[in-house]
Design an enzyme around this catalytic site. Sequence first.
Site, PDB file in Angstrom:
ATOM      1  N   ALA A 107      -5.899  -2.171  -4.677  1.00 46.83           N
ATOM      2  CA  ALA A 107      -5.377  -0.804  -4.782  1.00 46.83           C
ATOM      3  C   ALA A 107      -5.976  -0.113  -5.999  1.00 46.83           C
ATOM      4  O   ALA A 107      -5.958  -0.657  -7.101  1.00 46.83           O
ATOM      5  CB  ALA A 107      -3.856  -0.839  -4.896  1.00 46.83           C
ATOM      6  N   TYR A 166     -13.677   5.951 -14.534  1.00 49.86           N
ATOM      7  CA  TYR A 166     -13.543   4.865 -13.558  1.00 49.86           C
ATOM      8  C   TYR A 166     -14.134   3.554 -14.091  1.00 49.86           C
ATOM      9  O   TYR A 166     -13.532   2.490 -13.973  1.00 49.86           O
ATOM     10  CB  TYR A 166     -14.230   5.276 -12.250  1.00 49.86           C
ATOM     11  CG  TYR A 166     -14.166   4.240 -11.177  1.00 49.86           C
ATOM     12  CD1 TYR A 166     -13.008   4.064 -10.435  1.00 49.86           C
ATOM     13  CD2 TYR A 166     -15.256   3.415 -10.890  1.00 49.86           C
ATOM     14  CE1 TYR A 166     -12.944   3.103  -9.436  1.00 49.86           C
ATOM     15  CE2 TYR A 166     -15.203   2.458  -9.904  1.00 49.86           C
ATOM     16  CZ  TYR A 166     -14.040   2.308  -9.179  1.00 49.86           C
ATOM     17  OH  TYR A 166     -13.977   1.353  -8.204  1.00 49.86           O
ATOM     18  N   GLY A 200      -4.958   4.526   2.120  1.00 53.01           N
ATOM     19  CA  GLY A 200      -4.867   3.507   3.173  1.00 53.01           C
ATOM     20  C   GLY A 200      -4.181   4.081   4.407  1.00 53.01           C
ATOM     21  O   GLY A 200      -3.531   5.118   4.343  1.00 53.01           O
ATOM     22  N   ASP A 209       0.844  -1.198   0.000  1.00 50.96           N
ATOM     23  CA  ASP A 209       0.000   0.000   0.000  1.00 50.96           C
ATOM     24  C   ASP A 209       0.877   1.245   0.000  1.00 50.96           C
ATOM     25  O   ASP A 209       1.871   1.300   0.716  1.00 50.96           O
ATOM     26  CB  ASP A 209      -0.877  -0.034   1.271  1.00 50.96           C
ATOM     27  CG  ASP A 209      -2.124   0.815   1.153  1.00 50.96           C
ATOM     28  OD1 ASP A 209      -1.983   2.030   0.890  1.00 50.96           O
ATOM     29  OD2 ASP A 209      -3.224   0.276   1.323  1.00 50.96           O
ATOM     30  N   ASP A 264       4.110   1.811  -4.151  1.00 48.74           N
ATOM     31  CA  ASP A 264       3.073   2.110  -5.131  1.00 48.74           C
ATOM     32  C   ASP A 264       2.947   0.959  -6.129  1.00 48.74           C
ATOM     33  O   ASP A 264       3.957   0.339  -6.484  1.00 48.74           O
ATOM     34  CB  ASP A 264       3.514   3.404  -5.855  1.00 48.74           C
ATOM     35  CG  ASP A 264       2.383   4.059  -6.592  1.00 48.74           C
ATOM     36  OD1 ASP A 264       1.947   3.506  -7.618  1.00 48.74           O
ATOM     37  OD2 ASP A 264       1.930   5.131  -6.136  1.00 48.74           O
ATOM     38  N   ILE A 265       1.736   0.714  -6.630  1.00 50.61           N
ATOM     39  CA  ILE A 265       1.575  -0.375  -7.607  1.00 50.61           C
ATOM     40  C   ILE A 265       2.174  -0.016  -8.971  1.00 50.61           C
ATOM     41  O   ILE A 265       2.295  -0.872  -9.844  1.00 50.61           O
ATOM     42  CB  ILE A 265       0.099  -0.822  -7.802  1.00 50.61           C
ATOM     43  CG1 ILE A 265      -0.820   0.371  -8.102  1.00 50.61           C
ATOM     44  CG2 ILE A 265      -0.394  -1.617  -6.619  1.00 50.61           C
ATOM     45  CD1 ILE A 265      -2.209  -0.043  -8.574  1.00 50.61           C
TER      46      ILE A 265
HETATM   47  C1  UD2 Z   1     -19.477   3.389  -5.682  1.00 49.47           C
HETATM   48  C2  UD2 Z   1     -17.993   3.258  -5.428  1.00 49.47           C
HETATM   49  C3  UD2 Z   1     -17.265   3.081  -6.710  1.00 49.47           C
HETATM   50  C4  UD2 Z   1     -17.878   1.988  -7.559  1.00 49.47           C
HETATM   51  C5  UD2 Z   1     -19.402   2.131  -7.649  1.00 49.47           C
HETATM   52  C6  UD2 Z   1     -20.065   0.922  -8.255  1.00 49.47           C
HETATM   53  C7  UD2 Z   1     -17.300   4.514  -3.440  1.00 49.47           C
HETATM   54  C8  UD2 Z   1     -16.708   5.774  -2.908  1.00 49.47           C
HETATM   55  N1  UD2 Z   1     -17.466   4.438  -4.753  1.00 49.47           N
HETATM   56  O1  UD2 Z   1     -19.731   4.563  -6.460  1.00 49.47           O
HETATM   57  O2  UD2 Z   1     -15.911   2.780  -6.429  1.00 49.47           O
HETATM   58  O3  UD2 Z   1     -17.498   0.732  -7.123  1.00 49.47           O
HETATM   59  O4  UD2 Z   1     -19.987   2.280  -6.371  1.00 49.47           O
HETATM   60  O5  UD2 Z   1     -21.359   1.271  -8.652  1.00 49.47           O
HETATM   61  O6  UD2 Z   1     -17.595   3.591  -2.709  1.00 49.47           O
HETATM   62  N2  UD2 Z   1     -24.316  10.772  -2.710  1.00 49.47           N
HETATM   63  C9  UD2 Z   1     -25.108  11.709  -2.059  1.00 49.47           C
HETATM   64  N3  UD2 Z   1     -24.532  12.440  -1.058  1.00 49.47           N
HETATM   65  C10 UD2 Z   1     -23.237  12.292  -0.666  1.00 49.47           C
HETATM   66  C11 UD2 Z   1     -22.442  11.327  -1.346  1.00 49.47           C
HETATM   67  C12 UD2 Z   1     -23.024  10.584  -2.362  1.00 49.47           C
HETATM   68  O7  UD2 Z   1     -26.279  11.900  -2.379  1.00 49.47           O
HETATM   69  O8  UD2 Z   1     -22.811  12.990   0.257  1.00 49.47           O
HETATM   70  C13 UD2 Z   1     -24.957   9.961  -3.756  1.00 49.47           C
HETATM   71  C14 UD2 Z   1     -24.206   9.953  -5.073  1.00 49.47           C
HETATM   72  O9  UD2 Z   1     -24.524  11.070  -5.872  1.00 49.47           O
HETATM   73  C15 UD2 Z   1     -24.711   8.630  -5.671  1.00 49.47           C
HETATM   74  C16 UD2 Z   1     -24.917   7.734  -4.426  1.00 49.47           C
HETATM   75  O10 UD2 Z   1     -24.986   8.608  -3.323  1.00 49.47           O
HETATM   76  O11 UD2 Z   1     -25.937   8.805  -6.321  1.00 49.47           O
HETATM   77  C17 UD2 Z   1     -23.787   6.766  -4.200  1.00 49.47           C
HETATM   78  O12 UD2 Z   1     -22.568   7.498  -4.254  1.00 49.47           O
HETATM   79  P1  UD2 Z   1     -21.166   6.873  -3.776  1.00 49.47           P
HETATM   80  O13 UD2 Z   1     -20.114   7.886  -4.060  1.00 49.47           O
HETATM   81  O14 UD2 Z   1     -21.282   6.338  -2.403  1.00 49.47           O
HETATM   82  O15 UD2 Z   1     -21.034   5.591  -4.683  1.00 49.47           O
HETATM   83  P2  UD2 Z   1     -21.063   5.386  -6.284  1.00 49.47           P
HETATM   84  O16 UD2 Z   1     -22.257   4.543  -6.555  1.00 49.47           O
HETATM   85  O17 UD2 Z   1     -20.881   6.642  -7.034  1.00 49.47           O
END
Ligand code: UD2
Length: 307
Positions: free
Chosen positions: A73, A140, A36, A31, A52-53
């Site tokens: 990672a 992503y 992390g 990591d 780093d990877i």
């Molecule tokens: C998550 C994962 C991403 C990927 C994806 C798979 C995280 C940080 N990201 O992205 O890596 O695996 O899932 O689908 O775990 N939101 C709010 N208020 C906030 C923050 C977020 O409303 O304060 C909303 C956001 O706009 C979205 C939902 O909550 O509609 C989920 O957002 P997220 O960032 O937790 O996760 P996501 O689905 O973008």
Amino acid sequence: MKALITGGAGFIGSHIAQRLLEAGCEVVAYDNLSSGKRDNLKGLDVELVEADIRDRSRLDVAMAGVDMVFHEAAIVSVPYSVEHPEQTHDVNIAGTLHVLQAARKAGVRRVVFACSAAVYGEEPSLPKREVMAPEPVSPYGIEKITGEYYMQVFSKLYGIEAVSLRYFNVFGPRQDPRSPYSGVISIFVERALRGERATVFGDGLQSRDFVYVGNVAEANWLAATKAGISGRVYNIGCGVRTTLNDLLAMLGRVLGHPVDATYAATRTGDIRDSVADIGRAREELGYEPRVDVEEGLARLLEFVRGR
Ligand code: UD2
């Protein structure tokens, strides 16, 4: 058995470490500590390699004698990838290729890759099934499906066993709530405990398949140990669709008081709905999401309060 976890000091990586120790493995966490933390491994008998990877020579040294690799990672934020696509490309695609090459060179038996539900993107049907064509809508999503293709191609070309797990929305203890890019549950919990309002991006009717991190760690163990699954891809969620408004209500129940929210503009690059069909993981891995969302929230609250 010796295991190396890239991102091993991270949120999901540290839970995998714990699961592997329970199984009697020797564990190396690789990591760069960009997100992390040493603290995530506190009390765990894990060797931490701070690197780093993208650093092939450090990877080569760390992989010596390793039987299985868990590649966690990554830069995990969808919106961050929208703003910094070159940087996330570098870590999430080039980094993944480095991990695979180093694993191959070291004679690692199996690599388990942390892929994501983000690969489904705009594909409208629900629930998401692994046979659907990926339609990523963020850098992503592109990066994660590319990683998955690399797993499959390496498995075919070089015989290294490689399995991908498409995580849905993972949550639980040790997920960092302090960045605007953090997972929504960690942010909502932190704010609620401080008596602050949650911000919902959009109308709150967008839905996700939230999955407790302990289920994900178990899925990784199964993916590393089941025979005959090289090149396969599995959805890892609970198979339950929860809207953000449902989530707020559930959080209110677990906390014992309602959680207030402010509604703001929808976030760019976000997908609308997401829920997994976990039939393939159930059948081929024997995966079962034993901790449901509400129980997971209760465990998370207990952890945060005890901190
Ligand atoms: C998550 C994962 C991403 C990927 C994806 C798979 C995280 C940080 N990201 O992205 O890596 O695996 O899932 O689908 O775990 N939101 C709010 N208020 C906030 C923050 C977020 O409303 O304060 C909303 C956001 O706009 C979205 C939902 O909550 O509609 C989920 O957002 P997220 O960032 O937790 O996760 P996501 O689905 O973008």
